[in-house]
Design a protein around this motif. Structure first.
Motif, PDB file in Angstrom:
ATOM      1  N   ASP A  30      -3.734   2.461   0.339  1.00  0.00           N
ATOM      2  CA  ASP A  30      -3.577   1.055   0.731  1.00  0.00           C
ATOM      3  C   ASP A  30      -3.373   0.205  -0.517  1.00  0.00           C
ATOM      4  OD1 ASP A  30      -3.712  -1.374   2.182  1.00  0.00           O
ATOM      5  OD2 ASP A  30      -5.855  -1.535   1.717  1.00  0.00           O
ATOM      6  N   ASP A  64       0.350  -1.614  -2.101  1.00  0.00           N
ATOM      7  CA  ASP A  64       0.597  -3.029  -2.413  1.00  0.00           C
ATOM      8  C   ASP A  64       1.149  -3.168  -3.834  1.00  0.00           C
ATOM      9  OD1 ASP A  64      -0.298  -4.033   0.046  1.00  0.00           O
ATOM     10  OD2 ASP A  64      -1.354  -5.702  -0.921  1.00  0.00           O
ATOM     11  N   ARG A  93       5.046   5.327   3.223  1.00  0.00           N
ATOM     12  CA  ARG A  93       5.431   4.058   2.599  1.00  0.00           C
ATOM     13  C   ARG A  93       6.445   4.282   1.476  1.00  0.00           C
ATOM     14  NH1 ARG A  93       0.125   0.168   3.109  1.00  0.00           N
ATOM     15  NH2 ARG A  93       0.239   0.273   5.368  1.00  0.00           N
TER      16      ARG A  93
END
Ligand code: IPM
Ligand code: MG
Length: 359
Positions: free
Chosen positions: A246, A250, A105
């Motif tokens: 996770d 965000d 990511r």
């Protein structure tokens, strides 16, 4: 001519809007590049498919996907169906079935975007979060007993294996090594969780011996959340468990200006099976069907897919086009603009077509 077989799975919600947009952009890149072609098959799987057939994807879905070089995935989730059906029946089934154990990511503040953090200069946020994607808190290990009774009990056990932690550490160290700062932050919660998380720390220290050129530091996940807000420029590559990463990713998307631009790659680094590329934002029921979803995350993950396919020049050309369109202020509503999905898509295609042909 290099040919790449792409399985497109728009699936649910705004996935059905951003994946077709992404495919048009990829086609424009292939035309511009001239050296490769994409053979795209769009698969109709997802929640509507479930309503018709009772399954999110066919029984032999993984076998079908195995014949492709990459999977371009939209989003899964439906207001009328439980996540345990939709998510576990499609996205997690693919990730786990293909052992796509590394979730990558990247986070950057794209030109023209503003971080909600004060005092963030351009270039201050340039991170790669490496998320363990096959086990940990998402192992699905546990159970529920005495349902509905006062003594009802549920367990959700995190599974950490030496093999699983070692392989994600190697991916993270390799990425850290490939970047100018060669800095890796290993995130755990090993002060409170004394088994699995301490094993993470131990394995990180062992793997680090093979990477003397990489600076490695440890951070607890709560402190990491604070550091991402207070000292974002001090961070480069981050490795963390499935759940921790996770949550941190965000936060990363938010501090970079919008979740609407954040991409992700679910990789099987050993290339036994195709990897899967998707925007992070999910199906976004509130705006689906309106044609206003931000396609930038889907374009960015498309660039990650091109990179994985060995099309580095096209991947770079795509990111240059996206950055140019962002710098020009062509934004969807999530970024405070008035453009719709179609306008942003056309602007990116125009930037690709107008650019000098890659050398
Ligand atoms: C993500 C998403 C998913 C995850 C959800 C939809 C289960 O939040 O890709 O980060 O946590 O893996
Ligand atoms: Mg998430």
């Amino acid at each position: 001519m290099r040919r790449h077989r792409i399985a497109a799975i728009p699936a649910d919600g705004v996935g059905k809007e951003v994946i077709p947009a992404g495919l048009r952009v990829l086609e424009a890149l292939a035309r511009r590049d001239g050296g490769f072609a994409l053979d795209v098959e769009t698969l109709p799987w997802g929640s509507d498919y479930y309503r018709q057939t009772g399954v999110m994807m066919p029984e032999d879905g993984l076998e079908t996907l195995r014949g492709f070089d990459a999977i371009y995935f939209g989003a899964v989730g439906d207001p009328d169906l439980p996540d345990s059906v939709t998510l576990w029946g499609l996205r997690l089934k693919i990730c786990q079935g293909f052992d796509q154990y590394a979730n990558i990511r990247p986070t950057r503040v794209l030109p023209g975007l503003t971080s909600p953090l004060r005092q963030v200069e351009p270039g201050d946020i340039d991170w790669v979060i490496v998320r363990e994607n096959s086990e940990g808190e998402y192992a699905g290990h546990g159970g529920r007993a005495h349902r509905g009774h006062p003594e009802e009990v549920a367990t959700e056990t995190s599974i950490f294996t030496r093999a699983g932690v070692e392989r994600i550490m190697r991916v993270a160290f390799d990425i850290a090594r490939s970047r100018p700062r060669k800095l890796l932050t290993v995130v755990t919660k090993s002060n409170a969780q004394k088994h699995g998380m301490v094993m993470w720390d131990d394995i990180a220290a062992e793997v680090a011996k093979n990477y003397p050129d990489v600076t490695v530091e440890k951070e607890l996940v709560d402190a990491m959340a604070a550091r991402m807000v207070r000292k974002p420029a001090s961070i480069d590559t981050v490795v963390a468990t499935n759940l921790h990463a996770d949550i941190l990713s965000d936060l990363a998307g938010a501090v970079a200006g919008s979740l609407g631009v954040a991409p992700t790659a679910n990789l099987d680094p050993s290339r036994r099976a195709p990897s899967m590329f998707e925007p992070i934002h999910g199906s976004a029921f509130d705006i689906m069907g309106k044609g206003i979803a931000n396609p930038v995350a889907t374009f960015w993950t498309g660039a990650m897919m091109l990179e994985q396919l060995g099309e580095d020049a096209a991947a770079k050309a795509l990111m240059r086009a996206v950055e140019q369109v962002c710098a020009d202020g062509v934004f969807t509503a999530d970024l405070g603009g008035t453009a719709d999905t179609e306008t942003v898509t056309r602007a990116v295609i125009a930037a690709i077509e107008g650019a000098n042909a890659p050398a």
